[in-house]
Design a protein around this motif. Structure first.
Motif, PDB file in Angstrom:
ATOM      1  N   ALA A   1       2.050   0.674  -2.625  1.00 19.38           N
ATOM      2  CA  ALA A   1       1.483   1.867  -1.994  1.00 19.38           C
ATOM      3  C   ALA A   1       1.963   2.015  -0.553  1.00 19.38           C
ATOM      4  CB  ALA A   1      -0.040   1.822  -2.056  1.00 19.38           C
TER       5      ALA A   1
ATOM      6  N   TYR B   1      -3.189  -2.046  -0.625  1.00 21.64           N
ATOM      7  CA  TYR B   1      -2.003  -1.208  -0.409  1.00 21.64           C
ATOM      8  C   TYR B   1      -0.707  -1.925  -0.792  1.00 21.64           C
ATOM      9  CZ  TYR B   1      -4.598   2.563   1.840  1.00 21.64           C
ATOM     10  OH  TYR B   1      -5.430   3.623   2.087  1.00 21.64           O
TER      11      TYR B   1
ATOM     12  N   PHE C   1       0.015   1.629  -7.317  1.00 22.16           N
ATOM     13  CA  PHE C   1      -1.014   2.565  -7.792  1.00 22.16           C
ATOM     14  C   PHE C   1      -0.371   3.526  -8.795  1.00 22.16           C
ATOM     15  CE2 PHE C   1      -4.999   2.375  -5.322  1.00 22.16           C
ATOM     16  CZ  PHE C   1      -4.688   1.320  -4.473  1.00 22.16           C
TER      17      PHE C   1
ATOM     18  N   ARG D   1      -1.289   6.651  -9.556  1.00 22.04           N
ATOM     19  CA  ARG D   1      -1.118   8.010  -9.018  1.00 22.04           C
ATOM     20  C   ARG D   1      -0.060   8.038  -7.927  1.00 22.04           C
ATOM     21  NH1 ARG D   1      -5.941   6.496  -6.417  1.00 22.04           N
ATOM     22  NH2 ARG D   1      -7.264   7.138  -8.152  1.00 22.04           N
ATOM     23  N   ASP D   2       0.013   6.973  -7.112  1.00 22.62           N
ATOM     24  CA  ASP D   2       0.992   6.956  -6.012  1.00 22.62           C
ATOM     25  C   ASP D   2       2.415   6.850  -6.538  1.00 22.62           C
ATOM     26  OD1 ASP D   2      -1.544   6.263  -4.889  1.00 22.62           O
ATOM     27  OD2 ASP D   2      -0.527   5.450  -3.130  1.00 22.62           O
TER      28      ASP D   2
ATOM     29  N   MET E   1      -7.618  11.151  -6.604  1.00 23.08           N
ATOM     30  CA  MET E   1      -6.957  10.837  -5.328  1.00 23.08           C
ATOM     31  C   MET E   1      -7.992  10.599  -4.226  1.00 23.08           C
ATOM     32  SD  MET E   1      -4.459  13.293  -3.152  1.00 23.08           S
ATOM     33  CE  MET E   1      -3.809  12.793  -1.557  1.00 23.08           C
TER      34      MET E   1
ATOM     35  N   ASP F   1     -10.733   8.852  -3.568  1.00 24.62           N
ATOM     36  CA  ASP F   1     -11.389   7.762  -4.299  1.00 24.62           C
ATOM     37  C   ASP F   1     -12.533   7.136  -3.512  1.00 24.62           C
ATOM     38  OD1 ASP F   1      -9.736   6.613  -2.443  1.00 24.62           O
ATOM     39  OD2 ASP F   1      -8.638   5.333  -3.828  1.00 24.62           O
TER      40      ASP F   1
ATOM     41  N   TYR G   1      -8.811  11.654   7.055  1.00 21.28           N
ATOM     42  CA  TYR G   1      -8.690  11.031   5.731  1.00 21.28           C
ATOM     43  C   TYR G   1      -9.034  12.027   4.613  1.00 21.28           C
ATOM     44  CZ  TYR G   1      -8.549   6.863   2.677  1.00 21.28           C
ATOM     45  OH  TYR G   1      -8.240   5.927   1.715  1.00 21.28           O
ATOM     46  N   HIS G   2      -9.971  11.683   3.711  1.00 19.25           N
ATOM     47  CA  HIS G   2     -10.260  12.623   2.612  1.00 19.25           C
ATOM     48  C   HIS G   2     -11.062  13.822   3.091  1.00 19.25           C
ATOM     49  CE1 HIS G   2     -10.263   8.762  -0.017  1.00 19.25           C
ATOM     50  NE2 HIS G   2      -9.061   9.290  -0.013  1.00 19.25           N
TER      51      HIS G   2
ATOM     52  N   TRP H   1      -2.304  15.338   4.242  1.00 15.75           N
ATOM     53  CA  TRP H   1      -1.589  14.330   3.448  1.00 15.75           C
ATOM     54  C   TRP H   1      -0.196  14.853   3.090  1.00 15.75           C
ATOM     55  CZ3 TRP H   1      -3.977   9.740   1.179  1.00 15.75           C
ATOM     56  CH2 TRP H   1      -5.278   9.511   1.655  1.00 15.75           C
TER      57      TRP H   1
ATOM     58  N   GLU I   1       0.368   7.749   6.187  1.00 19.98           N
ATOM     59  CA  GLU I   1      -0.360   8.102   4.964  1.00 19.98           C
ATOM     60  C   GLU I   1      -1.036   9.468   5.129  1.00 19.98           C
ATOM     61  OE1 GLU I   1      -3.684   5.491   4.527  1.00 19.98           O
ATOM     62  OE2 GLU I   1      -4.000   5.976   2.394  1.00 19.98           O
TER      63      GLU I   1
ATOM     64  N   GLN J   1       3.984   4.651   4.288  1.00 18.97           N
ATOM     65  CA  GLN J   1       3.230   4.882   3.047  1.00 18.97           C
ATOM     66  C   GLN J   1       4.213   5.421   2.007  1.00 18.97           C
ATOM     67  OE1 GLN J   1      -0.139   4.375   2.735  1.00 18.97           O
ATOM     68  NE2 GLN J   1      -0.363   5.193   0.667  1.00 18.97           N
TER      69      GLN J   1
ATOM     70  N   TRP K   1       4.053   6.968  -0.935  1.00 19.62           N
ATOM     71  CA  TRP K   1       4.016   8.323  -1.524  1.00 19.62           C
ATOM     72  C   TRP K   1       4.247   9.433  -0.509  1.00 19.62           C
ATOM     73  CZ3 TRP K   1      -1.265   9.658  -4.340  1.00 19.62           C
ATOM     74  CH2 TRP K   1      -2.331   9.616  -3.445  1.00 19.62           C
TER      75      TRP K   1
HETATM   76  C1  GLC Z   1      -6.251   5.617  -0.847  1.00 16.13           C
HETATM   77  C2  GLC Z   1      -6.164   7.012  -1.410  1.00 16.13           C
HETATM   78  C3  GLC Z   1      -5.728   6.963  -2.861  1.00 16.13           C
HETATM   79  C4  GLC Z   1      -4.400   6.205  -2.974  1.00 16.13           C
HETATM   80  C5  GLC Z   1      -4.540   4.827  -2.348  1.00 16.13           C
HETATM   81  C6  GLC Z   1      -3.223   4.091  -2.282  1.00 16.13           C
HETATM   82  O1  GLC Z   1      -7.256   4.886  -1.467  1.00 16.13           O
HETATM   83  O2  GLC Z   1      -7.394   7.651  -1.317  1.00 16.13           O
HETATM   84  O3  GLC Z   1      -5.596   8.269  -3.367  1.00 16.13           O
HETATM   85  O4  GLC Z   1      -4.045   6.108  -4.300  1.00 16.13           O
HETATM   86  O5  GLC Z   1      -5.015   4.936  -1.015  1.00 16.13           O
HETATM   87  O6  GLC Z   1      -2.307   4.794  -1.518  1.00 16.13           O
END
Ligand code: GLC
Length: 603
Positions: A142, A154, A158, A160-161, A298, A300, A482-483, A488, A526, A544, A546
């Motif tokens: 990640a 990290y 991941f 999704r990443d 995402m 999370d 952040y979220h 991002w 990130e 980061q 992604w």
């Molecule tokens: C954070 C993000 C998540 C991502 C992870 C690794 O937890 O919220 O979406 O997958 O970092 O980068």
């Protein structure tokens, strides 16, 4: 050691007929095993599912830095893509029938482009982020921030990443890492997993995994894959999006490489079915949307997105569309395929009709009557007009609109969630007009959504009491960080895909130019903070992956529109005609969807 799930071998063989029949008798939705048997069978089946695949790899050595191959040859489509240092030179169709078409294609696909400094550096970082398992590339970490003393998770891959990394590699002509990733994570899916002795459904894919080296005895070590299904994750959140992304990536792999043999494998078909069965399982739901806990995607962490968040719905819709395309239809899959079709149609109706907001719809909600008890109520979810937040009244432009963040009884989350809206465009979950309107809204609200760094994860931030109550006073999710409305850059690739689908690549180019100015100098953070995305995020990792991969994928998509077009979906008019309720116009009791359909199409 007990927390580590040992995975020693990825089988290239398909499971035997015995394993298939075990799957169907145990897990197919249609057969509904009696519940007293399910747990023991499930346990057994996990052990037996790939019995022949559990053998030791020869002791692995970490190989020196790999070299990417510069061409991919595929068996099934007779296509070859030649790649040289990130520049796609030419695609050759060997099949004679395609000759005429290919002459045209070769012209349009011959892209010779100089890479910028930022791109060169991005490739270097991405290649350094590659994780190897028993010598083969299987994913990307990640983040690779050398200054980070507490990498937490990290340093893991991941699911999704990895998607933007995978697309960057695929668009560069490198398919092996993606194929390995898909097969290794497939094996993790079938593994036993528990949180305090309770197991989630079998189709669940992990949020992430790590390659660990464990000692077998004094002299020997071996590598194992150690997945995290949420049992170690902060907040113990189940990654609902992982399986959906896995299916989406599987389709993308086939489309871009032309290697459809992977998705045809029986174990891969079974993997798709397990995910779909988990998503389509009967429950208490009244809506076709997927009911999930907070933080299951995402975002999370707790951000008030439990229930039916748009991000999950749009990924769910895409995964349904991918599965329908990839599942081979036979006696054992036909009921599942029927269930997928019904759900696709019900889901798109529900989202298009009830999640859509624009100035006209807000005015309707503003004048809603409440407490309507009947099947044909206008205000079906009993939304109190006082819920319309004051910021929205000023913010909503004359042109444009968007899909709500969430919808539940007496609750509309009016925040704009970027990923869900973009992915609704990409998958055609929204209507063509709605898709256009979402991009119009982005254009009209450029400073809020793009600002100094694309893209805000959601808009606006939760502040004051809302932040305290909804996030539980989360110090990482403070307002505009952040979220909670941080920016991002990874979301650039999804924006690019959405813009390209709608024939507006110039919007993506403009956003990419904003990002390119800063990402290299800022060391690929990130996320960014503040209303306009001016500062590098308070706790943001640097390097980061992604962020890097999202940037590269955007560049590659813009340079290769033909490839981009393989990754999105057009409107499926047949789906609009499917309705499982059986009520027709002439019946005394009318089907509410048929009655509303004309509105949906014109909007
Ligand atoms: C954070 C993000 C998540 C991502 C992870 C690794 O937890 O919220 O979406 O997958 O970092 O980068």
């Amino acid at each position: 050691m007990s927390a580590i799930y040992l995975l020693r071998k990825i089988s290239t063989k398909t499971p035997s007929r015995f394993h298939r029949s075990l799957f169907f008798s145990t897990f197919s939705k249609e057969s509904k095993p009696d519940s007293s048997r399910t747990n023991s069978i499930r346990h057994l089946s996990i052990q037996r599912f790939f019995p022949s695949s559990i053998y030791r790899f020869p002791q692995s050595k970490i190989l020196p830095n790999r070299k990417f191959s510069t061409s991919v040859e595929t068996n099934s489509s007779d296509k070859r893509i030649h790649v040289q240092s990130g520049v796609i030179l030419e695609r050759i169709h060997k099949n004679e029938e395609e000759e005429t078409v290919s002459k045209v294609n070769v012209e349009t696909e011959r892209v010779v482009r100089e890479e910028s400094e930022a791109e060169k550096e991005a490739w270097r970082i991405l290649e350094n982020a590659v994780v190897r398992y028993c010598g083969s590339p299987v994913g990307t970490v990640a983040a690779n921030d050398p200054g980070d003393k507490m990498p937490l998770n990290y340093d893991q891959v991941f699911i999704r990443d990895f998607v933007p990394s995978a697309l960057a590699f695929l668009l560069k002509g490198e398919g092996d890492i993606v194929r390995n990733f898909l097969l290794h994570t497939l094996q993790l899916q079938s593994w036993e997993k528990t949180v305090d002795c309770y197991s989630p459904g079998q189709g669940l894919m992990p949020a992430s995994f790590k390659v660990r080296t464990v000692a077998l005895d004094e002299n020997t070590t071996e590598e194992v894959l150690d997945p995290d299904f949420g049992e170690s994750a902060i907040g113990r959140v189940a990654p609902v999006d992982s399986g959906l992304w896995w299916i989406i990536l599987l389709r993308a792999y086939g489309k871009i490489t032309g290697d459809f043999s992977l998705q045809e494998r029986i174990d891969v078909q079974t993997g798709i079915k397990l995910i779909m069965n988990l998503c389509l399982a009967d429950g208490f739901d009244m809506f076709p949307t997927l009911l999930v806990t907070d933080g299951s995607c995402m975002i999370d962490r707790r951000m008030g997105i439990h229930g039916h968040p748009l991000e999950i719905q749009s990924l769910f819709y895409s995964a349904l569309r991918c599965s329908r395309e990839m599942l081979s239809v036979n006696d054992s899959s036909k009921n599942l395929v029927r269930a997928i079709n019904n759900r696709l149609s019900a889901l798109s109706f529900h989202i298009r009709e009830y999640y859509w907001v624009d100035i006209k719809k807000i005015n309707e909600i503003y004048r809603y009557k409440t407490e309507e008890y009947s099947t044909d109520a206008t205000n079906k979810f009993n939304i109190y007009p006082e819920q319309i937040p004051p910021w929205l009244m000023d913010w909503i432009p004359e042109q444009g609109g968007y899909l709500l963040g969430n919808l539940q009884p007496a609750h509309m989350d009016f925040r704009f969630f970027t990923l869900g809206n973009f992915w609704s465009i990409v998958s055609s979950l929204a209507t063509p007009k709605q898709n256009e309107a979402i991009l119009n809204l982005i254009e009209a609200k450029w400073d809020d959504i793009i600002g100094n760094m694309p893209l805000k994860i959601c808009y606006p931030a939760l502040e004051y009491d809302d932040w305290r109550i909804i996030t539980g006073s989360d110090p990482k999710n403070t307002p505009w960080s952040y979220h909670n409305s941080g920016s991002w850059p990874t979301l650039l690739w999804q924006f690019t895909l959405a813009c390209m689908k709608m024939g507006r690549p110039e919007l993506a180019e403009k956003a990419l130019a904003v990002a390119e100015k800063r990402l290299l100098a800022d060391r690929w953070p990130e996320y960014y903070d503040t209303r306009s995305g001016k500062f590098i995020g308070k706790q943001s990792r640097l390097y980061q992956t992604w962020t890097v991969a999202g940037f590269l994928t955007s560049k590659l998509l813009l340079a290769n529109p033909e490839m981009a077009s393989l990754l999105f979906w057009e409107e499926d008019y047949e789906l609009l005609d499917i309705c499982a309720c059986g009520l027709r116009k002439s019946d005394r009791k009318k089907c509410s969807r048929v009655a509303a359909k004309t509105q949906i199409l014109v909007r």
